[in-house]
Scaffold this active site. Structure first.
Site, short mmCIF file in Angstrom:
data_model
loop_
_atom_site.label_atom_id
_atom_site.label_comp_id
_atom_site.label_asym_id
_atom_site.label_seq_id
_atom_site.Cartn_x
_atom_site.Cartn_y
_atom_site.Cartn_z
N CYS A 7 0.85 -1.21 0.00
CA CYS A 7 0.00 0.00 0.00
C CYS A 7 0.88 1.25 0.00
CB CYS A 7 -0.93 0.02 1.21
SG CYS A 7 -2.37 -1.06 1.04
N HIS A 46 -6.26 -2.73 -1.15
CA HIS A 46 -5.64 -3.70 -0.24
C HIS A 46 -6.54 -4.92 -0.07
CE1 HIS A 46 -3.05 -5.11 3.02
NE2 HIS A 46 -4.18 -5.54 3.58
N HIS A 100 -0.57 -10.22 -4.60
CA HIS A 100 0.35 -9.89 -5.68
C HIS A 100 0.57 -11.10 -6.58
CE1 HIS A 100 2.63 -11.15 -2.11
NE2 HIS A 100 3.49 -11.71 -2.93
N HIS A 102 3.35 -12.73 -8.95
CA HIS A 102 4.74 -12.72 -9.40
C HIS A 102 4.74 -13.04 -10.90
CE1 HIS A 102 6.64 -13.08 -5.30
NE2 HIS A 102 5.49 -13.65 -5.02
P1 5GP Z 1 5.49 -13.49 -1.30
O1 5GP Z 1 6.45 -14.41 -0.65
O2 5GP Z 1 4.63 -12.76 -0.30
O3 5GP Z 1 4.67 -14.15 -2.38
O4 5GP Z 1 6.36 -12.43 -2.09
C1 5GP Z 1 6.69 -11.18 -1.58
C2 5GP Z 1 7.68 -10.59 -2.55
O5 5GP Z 1 7.79 -9.20 -2.29
C3 5GP Z 1 9.09 -11.18 -2.42
O6 5GP Z 1 9.50 -11.71 -3.67
C4 5GP Z 1 9.94 -9.98 -2.00
O7 5GP Z 1 11.21 -10.00 -2.61
C5 5GP Z 1 9.11 -8.80 -2.45
N1 5GP Z 1 9.26 -7.60 -1.65
C6 5GP Z 1 9.20 -7.51 -0.30
N2 5GP Z 1 9.33 -6.23 0.10
C7 5GP Z 1 9.46 -5.49 -1.02
C8 5GP Z 1 9.63 -4.09 -1.26
O8 5GP Z 1 9.68 -3.26 -0.35
N3 5GP Z 1 9.74 -3.69 -2.57
C9 5GP Z 1 9.66 -4.57 -3.61
N4 5GP Z 1 9.78 -4.08 -4.84
N5 5GP Z 1 9.51 -5.90 -3.41
C10 5GP Z 1 9.41 -6.35 -2.14
ZN ZN Z 2 -1.79 -3.28 1.20
#
Ligand code: 5GP
Ligand code: ZN
Length: 114
Positions: A7, A46, A100, A102
């Site tokens: 957010c 969110h 999110h 990827h």
């Molecule tokens: P999850 O494990 O929740 O699916 O993926 C979270 C992703 O967010 C991870 O790949 C991590 O590298 C990325 N990430 C975490 N904090 C930040 C941030 O502050 N900026 C960006 N650009 N990516 C982030």
């Molecule tokens: Zn959020």
């Protein structure tokens, strides 16, 4: 949500270069890329995780899916193919609880869990 990293990125409280943005979604590079191209695509709204989407979010869900193709084009990974991953909850290893996608590309994927 005020203490949510993504957010804060949406509100530009944390500086981040958007590679795509429209009224509903935004995409930016992952901080710790797991592939040559690693983009995160998120709704501006969110929503903690995929399974928290409600019927009222159905148009938003469509917009997220359609944005994937635009981002792949922008990043030049559409022709060779790429992977879209959504970690949903604890066992999937979700770390940031703002929905999110990827978008991973730029090399052949070596791991295929599906
Ligand atoms: P999850 O494990 O929740 O699916 O993926 C979270 C992703 O967010 C991870 O790949 C991590 O590298 C990325 N990430 C975490 N904090 C930040 C941030 O502050 N900026 C960006 N650009 N990516 C982030
Ligand atoms: Zn959020």
């Amino acid at each position: 949500m005020s203490d949510c990293i993504f957010c804060k990125i949406v509100k530009k409280e944390i500086p981040s270069q958007f590679i795509y943005e429209d009224n509903d979604v935004v995409a930016f590079k992952d901080l710790h890329p797991k592939a040559p191209t690693h983009i995160l695509l998120i709704p501006k709204k969110h929503i903690e995780k995929l399974t928290d989407m409600k019927a009222e979010d159905s148009a938003l869900g469509g917009k997220l899916l359609l944005a994937v193709s635009k981002i792949a084009e922008i990043e030049g990974i559409k022709e060779n193919g790429f992977r879209v991953v959504v970690n949903n909850g604890k066992y999937a290893g979700q770390e940031v609880f703002h929905l999110h996608f990827h978008i991973l590309g730029g090399k052949p994927m070596s791991w295929n869990p599906a």
